[in-house]
Write an enzyme that holds these catalytic residues in place. Structure first.
Site, short mmCIF file in Angstrom:
data_model
loop_
_atom_site.label_atom_id
_atom_site.label_comp_id
_atom_site.label_asym_id
_atom_site.label_seq_id
_atom_site.Cartn_x
_atom_site.Cartn_y
_atom_site.Cartn_z
N SER A 132 0.85 -1.20 0.00
CA SER A 132 0.00 0.00 0.00
C SER A 132 0.88 1.24 0.00
O SER A 132 2.00 1.21 0.55
CB SER A 132 -0.87 0.03 1.26
N TYR A 144 -1.02 -0.61 10.54
CA TYR A 144 -1.18 -0.87 9.09
C TYR A 144 0.01 -0.34 8.30
O TYR A 144 0.54 -1.04 7.44
CB TYR A 144 -2.49 -0.22 8.63
#
Ligand SMILES: NC(=O)c1ccc[n+]([C@@H]2O[C@H](COP(=O)([O-])OP(=O)(O)OC[C@H]3O[C@@H](n4cnc5c(N)ncnc54)[C@H](O)[C@@H]3O)[C@@H](O)[C@H]2O)c1
Length: 255
Positions: A132, A144
């Site tokens: 990501s 994350y």
């Protein structure tokens, strides 16, 4: 079209489903696995047993069973993942931290290792991990961003590990991509669509099919000399996101 099968984790929804659909359209034999397995339109085969990438026993026995049933895996797409919860630092719960890291980083590593060692024995294969742009920037999604940065690092390490035995390992880093999961975040008010779009050079979000195209290229012989890279597919989010400090991105002239 590749020999053997292409396995897509997280293949029942979102980027995984879009990728499985495209790869099947291109003539590949595609098998999808998911923790919540649901069939998708097109030619991809559903592995109907729930496949949790965070469970080592499920991953190890599942990969063996899938190869027994459908043949050798020559392509792997690690698209299973969960979004990070947005929290102020003081509010980060360590159970949530562990959950995000277990699925997004540890799970990606375990599936890549289980499949990659088999590919290495056969001296053939390509793996694409879905990281990501969050793994390349900072944001209030503490576990994350760390997990996705880890995915980018693991990708390089595995590429070096298997480079001489014919297994390529690459990552794609999607920007904000219009999956149901992201739309739900927008609908809940946790994310603001206009803000997500404003910082991308192209002024828009990414479509799942656009990420799928990049993954398909990285799996295909068209990228035969490419290994260990992290390819952003972000509508220019990385390029444009720092322009706020200079008054923002230029607006196109009125037509
Ligand atoms: N949508 C975005 O904006 C975006 C941006 C950057 C990166 N990503 C990454 O792309 C990947 C796919 O995201 P998405 O937007 O398609 O999400 P999604 O929720 O639409 O799809 C994720 C799929 O993974 C499955 N899954 C979740 N946990 C699992 C587990 N433990 N084992 C097996 N399967 C599991 C889900 O059931 C779902 O089918 C994730 O790794 C996500 O972090 C998404």
């Amino acid at each position: 079209m590749s020999e053997g099968i292409v396995l897509v984790t997280g293949g029942s929804r979102g980027i995984g489903a879009a990728t499985a659909t495209l790869l099947a359209e291109q003539g590949n034999n595609v098998v999808i696995v998911d923790i919540a397995p649901e069939p998708i339109a097109g030619g991809a085969i559903l592995w109907s047993a729930p496949f949790d990438v965070a469970s080592e026993s499920v991953v190890v026995s599942g990969i063996a069973d899938i190869e027994k049933a459908h043949g050798p895996i020559s392509g792997l797409v690690n698209a299973a993942g969960i979004f990070g919860k947005m929290h102020r630092l003081e509010k980060v719960r360590m159970e949530q931290w562990d959950r995000e890291v277990n699925i997004d980083l540890r799970g990606t590593f375990m599936v890549a290792r289980s499949v990659g060692v088999r590919m290495a024995q056969r001296r053939h294969g390509a793996i694409v991990n879905v990281a990501s742009v969050a793994g390349m920037t900072s944001g209030p999604i503490h576990a994350y961003t760390a997990a996705k940065a880890g995915v980018i690092q693991v990708t390089q390490t595995l590429a070096a590990e298997w480079g001489r035995v014919g297994v390529r390992v690459n990552a794609v880093s999607p920007g904000f991509t219009r999956t149901v999961a992201l739309e739900a975040g927008i609908a809940s008010g946790a994310m603001d669509k206009a803000l997500l779009e404003r910082h991308a050079a192209m002024g828009r979000m990414v479509e799942p099919s656009e990420v799928a195209q990049a993954i398909a290229w990285l799996l295909s012989p068209a990228s035969s000399a490419v290994t260990g890279i992290n390819l952003p597919v972000d509508a220019g989010f990385l390029a444009g996101s720092t322009w706020g400090a200079y008054g923002g991105l230029p607006q196109p002239p009125a037509s």
